[in-house]
Design a protein around this motif. Sequence first.
Motif, PDB file in Angstrom:
ATOM      1  N   SER A 139      -6.848  -3.299   4.274  1.00  0.00           N
ATOM      2  CA  SER A 139      -7.033  -2.378   3.162  1.00  0.00           C
ATOM      3  C   SER A 139      -8.530  -2.185   2.950  1.00  0.00           C
ATOM      4  N   VAL A 140      -8.948  -0.922   2.931  1.00  0.00           N
ATOM      5  CA  VAL A 140     -10.381  -0.604   2.849  1.00  0.00           C
ATOM      6  C   VAL A 140     -10.707  -0.086   1.446  1.00  0.00           C
ATOM      7  N   ASP A 141     -11.672  -0.713   0.799  1.00  0.00           N
ATOM      8  CA  ASP A 141     -12.027  -0.339  -0.572  1.00  0.00           C
ATOM      9  C   ASP A 141     -13.516  -0.522  -0.794  1.00  0.00           C
ATOM     10  N   ASP A 151       5.949  -8.598  -0.871  1.00  0.00           N
ATOM     11  CA  ASP A 151       7.202  -8.121  -0.276  1.00  0.00           C
ATOM     12  C   ASP A 151       7.138  -8.050   1.247  1.00  0.00           C
ATOM     13  N   TYR A 152       5.972  -8.279   1.808  1.00  0.00           N
ATOM     14  CA  TYR A 152       5.809  -8.176   3.264  1.00  0.00           C
ATOM     15  C   TYR A 152       5.100  -9.426   3.802  1.00  0.00           C
ATOM     16  N   PRO A 153       5.724 -10.573   3.641  1.00  0.00           N
ATOM     17  CA  PRO A 153       5.047 -11.811   4.031  1.00  0.00           C
ATOM     18  C   PRO A 153       4.712 -11.881   5.526  1.00  0.00           C
ATOM     19  N   GLN A 154       5.441 -11.120   6.358  1.00  0.00           N
ATOM     20  CA  GLN A 154       5.149 -11.194   7.804  1.00  0.00           C
ATOM     21  C   GLN A 154       3.897 -10.440   8.186  1.00  0.00           C
ATOM     22  N   VAL A 155       3.415  -9.578   7.272  1.00  0.00           N
ATOM     23  CA  VAL A 155       2.231  -8.794   7.604  1.00  0.00           C
ATOM     24  C   VAL A 155       0.978  -9.565   7.209  1.00  0.00           C
ATOM     25  N   GLU A 156       0.037  -9.618   8.141  1.00  0.00           N
ATOM     26  CA  GLU A 156      -1.241 -10.261   7.865  1.00  0.00           C
ATOM     27  C   GLU A 156      -2.137  -9.221   7.182  1.00  0.00           C
ATOM     28  N   LEU A 157      -2.501  -9.491   5.938  1.00  0.00           N
ATOM     29  CA  LEU A 157      -3.294  -8.524   5.160  1.00  0.00           C
ATOM     30  C   LEU A 157      -4.753  -8.963   5.079  1.00  0.00           C
ATOM     31  N   SER A 158      -5.654  -8.019   5.313  1.00  0.00           N
ATOM     32  CA  SER A 158      -7.077  -8.305   5.102  1.00  0.00           C
ATOM     33  C   SER A 158      -7.677  -7.173   4.274  1.00  0.00           C
ATOM     34  N   HIS A 159      -8.856  -7.411   3.733  1.00  0.00           N
ATOM     35  CA  HIS A 159      -9.554  -6.393   2.947  1.00  0.00           C
ATOM     36  C   HIS A 159     -10.948  -6.208   3.523  1.00  0.00           C
ATOM     37  N   MET A 160     -11.441  -4.991   3.432  1.00  0.00           N
ATOM     38  CA  MET A 160     -12.785  -4.738   3.929  1.00  0.00           C
ATOM     39  C   MET A 160     -13.441  -3.677   3.049  1.00  0.00           C
ATOM     40  N   THR A 212      -3.684   5.030 -10.253  1.00  0.00           N
ATOM     41  CA  THR A 212      -2.789   4.210 -11.064  1.00  0.00           C
ATOM     42  C   THR A 212      -2.094   3.200 -10.149  1.00  0.00           C
ATOM     43  N   THR A 213      -1.524   2.166 -10.752  1.00  0.00           N
ATOM     44  CA  THR A 213      -0.862   1.158  -9.914  1.00  0.00           C
ATOM     45  C   THR A 213       0.259   1.789  -9.095  1.00  0.00           C
ATOM     46  N   SER A 214       1.007   2.729  -9.686  1.00  0.00           N
ATOM     47  CA  SER A 214       2.135   3.287  -8.920  1.00  0.00           C
ATOM     48  C   SER A 214       1.632   4.101  -7.729  1.00  0.00           C
ATOM     49  N   GLU A 215       0.504   4.796  -7.916  1.00  0.00           N
ATOM     50  CA  GLU A 215      -0.056   5.552  -6.782  1.00  0.00           C
ATOM     51  C   GLU A 215      -0.477   4.605  -5.659  1.00  0.00           C
ATOM     52  N   ILE A 216      -1.049   3.472  -6.048  1.00  0.00           N
ATOM     53  CA  ILE A 216      -1.511   2.518  -5.026  1.00  0.00           C
ATOM     54  C   ILE A 216      -0.318   1.832  -4.363  1.00  0.00           C
ATOM     55  N   GLU A 270     -14.570  -0.239  -9.971  1.00  0.00           N
ATOM     56  CA  GLU A 270     -13.432  -0.875 -10.647  1.00  0.00           C
ATOM     57  C   GLU A 270     -12.104  -0.317 -10.135  1.00  0.00           C
ATOM     58  N   CYS A 271     -12.101   0.986  -9.927  1.00  0.00           N
ATOM     59  CA  CYS A 271     -10.857   1.621  -9.482  1.00  0.00           C
ATOM     60  C   CYS A 271     -10.341   0.950  -8.213  1.00  0.00           C
ATOM     61  N   THR A 272     -11.268   0.541  -7.349  1.00  0.00           N
ATOM     62  CA  THR A 272     -10.802  -0.084  -6.112  1.00  0.00           C
ATOM     63  C   THR A 272     -10.618  -1.601  -6.259  1.00  0.00           C
ATOM     64  N   ILE A 273     -11.064  -2.160  -7.382  1.00  0.00           N
ATOM     65  CA  ILE A 273     -10.645  -3.541  -7.692  1.00  0.00           C
ATOM     66  C   ILE A 273      -9.138  -3.510  -7.956  1.00  0.00           C
ATOM     67  N   LEU A 274      -8.722  -2.499  -8.741  1.00  0.00           N
ATOM     68  CA  LEU A 274      -7.294  -2.336  -8.992  1.00  0.00           C
ATOM     69  C   LEU A 274      -6.551  -2.067  -7.684  1.00  0.00           C
ATOM     70  N   TRP A 275      -7.161  -1.259  -6.832  1.00  0.00           N
ATOM     71  CA  TRP A 275      -6.585  -0.967  -5.505  1.00  0.00           C
ATOM     72  C   TRP A 275      -6.301  -2.273  -4.775  1.00  0.00           C
ATOM     73  N   ARG A 276      -7.313  -3.140  -4.718  1.00  0.00           N
ATOM     74  CA  ARG A 276      -7.192  -4.392  -3.974  1.00  0.00           C
ATOM     75  C   ARG A 276      -6.118  -5.291  -4.592  1.00  0.00           C
ATOM     76  N   GLU A 277      -6.151  -5.423  -5.931  1.00  0.00           N
ATOM     77  CA  GLU A 277      -5.170  -6.282  -6.600  1.00  0.00           C
ATOM     78  C   GLU A 277      -3.741  -5.782  -6.358  1.00  0.00           C
ATOM     79  N   THR A 278      -3.596  -4.446  -6.392  1.00  0.00           N
ATOM     80  CA  THR A 278      -2.254  -3.883  -6.252  1.00  0.00           C
ATOM     81  C   THR A 278      -1.740  -4.052  -4.822  1.00  0.00           C
TER      82      THR A 278
END
Length: 369
Positions: A191-193, A214-223, A167-171, A199-207
């Motif tokens: 973030s690894v998905d 809220d963390y603009p200083q952190v450089e986020l990537s997905h893999m 669920t979004t809150s879990e992510i 689909e569940c990890t599409i939600l993971w990525r979006e969330t």
Amino acid sequence: MSDKKNILILAGDGIGPEAMAQVNRVIDWFNANGKTSFEITEGLVGGASYDAHGEPLTEDTLNAAKAADAVLLGAVGGPKWDDLPFDKKPERGLLGLRKELGLFANLRPAVVFDALAEASTLKIEVVSGLDIMIVRELTGGIYFGEPRGIEELPNGERKGVNTLTYTTSEIERIARVAFDLAMKRGKRLCSVDKANVLECTILWRETVEAVHADYPQVELSHMYVDNASMQLVRNPKQFDVIVTTNMFGDIISDTAAMLTGSLGMLPSASLGAPLADGRIPGMYEPVHGSAPDIAGQNIANPLATLLSFSMMLRYSFDDMDGADLLDTAITRVLEMGLRTGDIMQDGKTLVSTSEMGDAVLEELEGLAG
Ligand code: IPM
Ligand code: MG
């Protein structure tokens, strides 16, 4: 620390008890030297609990874990219990503790000690200086999703089912833990998905993307997880903090462990959300398993369990000095060339589990004195 804190020790099965014996000695040393004031309670979990009570996790153990300020766990499982029904298996005890205590955030640091860089099967330049943190979601995903089970089909076939859900809150909550850690480290989060398929990890990525605001200083990537598993052995130093699902985290943390030379070196912390009384549930355990093949021979590596205690000092008791002291003692013992079998290298000194414990205690004495 002034007031007494209660630690529940669940040594478990296989090499759990012999590794934990070294931690008990170290805790005694910390207490005797006025560095901590811990009260130890011991309990059974896994196969050991099944043998005594017919259940891998009893109400008593669970209640003791809930009442404790922190839990230290050895390892569970072994061939002796392989044929038990699913819900009696030792692993159910561990999973039950994680779930019942709400330990959703599993921190698995993979740090290469300089002295051990050559013990890795990977080239020294690939792993030396490595310091990554895997944040594994621990109470959701396919490990706990419903429906699950094995069913009979009308045509006589059987069908196995497990369900990947988030669920979004879990992510969101696991993402926040990972972003917070990234802020205290190199400010990079991957973030690894498997968002190209699940689909569940599409939600993971979006969330995760949404929390990033809220963390603009952190450089986020997905893999994607297949790529991440490859990158971990190709160029692990590209990572700082990794956040991922329960099962992907299980898999890639074993890979990360081998970068460090041995599964016998990796500690972990599992943390929950703050309780009404302010306590944060925390359970600490080595990433390695119960290693039944070498159990009872006093040859297992106790360092992952000792490092788990150090993580406990750090994350449950905010005792950075104590944690640094123990980490330094362990680093020195490795620099002196002492090795258990799993990390043995040419020209080093092979020691037993208890001799490793002796050496750590001696270093603690030296550092404190
Ligand atoms: C781990 C272990 C456990 C898991 C097993 C023992 C249930 O492999 O902590 O990584 O899969 O989570
Ligand atoms: Mg695992």
